[in-house]
Design a protein around this motif. Structure first.
Motif, PDB file in Angstrom:
ATOM      1  N   ASP A  23       0.816  -1.214   0.000  1.00 24.07           N
ATOM      2  CA  ASP A  23       0.000   0.000   0.000  1.00 24.07           C
ATOM      3  C   ASP A  23       0.852   1.268   0.000  1.00 24.07           C
ATOM      4  OD1 ASP A  23      -2.319  -1.499  -0.001  1.00 24.07           O
ATOM      5  OD2 ASP A  23      -2.667  -1.301   2.160  1.00 24.07           O
ATOM      6  N   VAL A  25       4.407   1.405  -0.851  1.00 27.38           N
ATOM      7  CA  VAL A  25       5.472   1.466  -1.853  1.00 27.38           C
ATOM      8  C   VAL A  25       4.976   1.252  -3.287  1.00 27.38           C
ATOM      9  CG1 VAL A  25       7.699   0.465  -2.546  1.00 27.38           C
ATOM     10  CG2 VAL A  25       7.161   0.739  -0.119  1.00 27.38           C
ATOM     11  N   PHE A  26       4.030   0.329  -3.485  1.00 25.48           N
ATOM     12  CA  PHE A  26       3.583   0.026  -4.845  1.00 25.48           C
ATOM     13  C   PHE A  26       2.107  -0.397  -4.834  1.00 25.48           C
ATOM     14  CE2 PHE A  26       4.548  -2.765  -8.842  1.00 25.48           C
ATOM     15  CZ  PHE A  26       3.950  -1.830  -9.651  1.00 25.48           C
ATOM     16  N   PRO A  27       1.206   0.553  -4.509  1.00 25.57           N
ATOM     17  CA  PRO A  27      -0.218   0.198  -4.376  1.00 25.57           C
ATOM     18  C   PRO A  27      -0.828  -0.367  -5.662  1.00 25.57           C
ATOM     19  CG  PRO A  27       0.095   2.589  -4.295  1.00 25.57           C
ATOM     20  CD  PRO A  27       1.459   1.970  -4.263  1.00 25.57           C
ATOM     21  N   SER A  89       3.459   4.836 -10.932  1.00 24.59           N
ATOM     22  CA  SER A  89       3.100   4.518  -9.549  1.00 24.59           C
ATOM     23  C   SER A  89       3.039   5.765  -8.674  1.00 24.59           C
ATOM     24  CB  SER A  89       4.106   3.539  -8.950  1.00 24.59           C
ATOM     25  OG  SER A  89       3.788   3.279  -7.596  1.00 24.59           O
ATOM     26  N   GLY A  91       3.291   5.306  -5.412  1.00 27.59           N
ATOM     27  CA  GLY A  91       3.942   4.854  -4.184  1.00 27.59           C
ATOM     28  C   GLY A  91       5.052   5.802  -3.754  1.00 27.59           C
TER      29      GLY A  91
END
Length: 149
Positions: A23, A25-27, A89, A91
């Protein structure tokens, strides 16, 4: 069984923390993999956890990475989607080294808990084999579940 409960709680805690990590860093990874603990998602997190890393890859590199972990990988369309989402991203871009280190530790905890649950399951099976009629009782339970499905 108390040991199994303890290990299961640790596994659930690791899974929850992996979800939280994604959630932050890379949702967008959730758009590629509905289940973040599926083999391909875990392989992605092991191989190239940061969107910045993924955005530099081509489809073949992603597919080759997945092939190291799974026989039937997620496929070309998912690899394309993964790369595309990584490039845009939302994130965090702060403290990525620390986040990457933390993810490595979370994956180690996840792996350890899964191995321990397998050991416990194996031991339970050995114990059940020594108990008279246990197999018959388990067959009744399995038969009932089969009928309801």
């Amino acid at each position: 069984m108390a040991n199994r409960e303890t290990v299961t709680k640790r596994l659930n805690a690791a899974v929850n923390q992996i979800h939280r990590w994604v959630d932050i860093v890379f949702p967008e990874l959730r758009q590629v993999f509905k289940i973040l603990t599926c083999t391909s998602a875990i392989a992605t997190l092991r191989l190239f956890p940061l969107p910045k890393e993924i955005s530099r890859l081509n489809i073949e590199q992603v597919l080759d990475g997945w092939k190291q972990f799974v026989k039937r990988h997620a496929g070309v369309k998912r690899a394309e989607l993964l790369i595309s989402l990584a490039k845009s991203s939302v994130g965090t871009t702060q403290a990525l080294h620390a986040y990457k280190l933390h993810l490595g530790q979370l994956l180690e905890e996840f792996d350890l808990a899964q191995r321990q649950l397998e050991q416990i399951k194996h031991e339970l099976q050995l114990i059940l084999e020594r108990i008279p009629y246990a197999q018959k009782l388990l067959e009744i339970r399995a038969h009932k579940q089969h009928k309801t499905n």
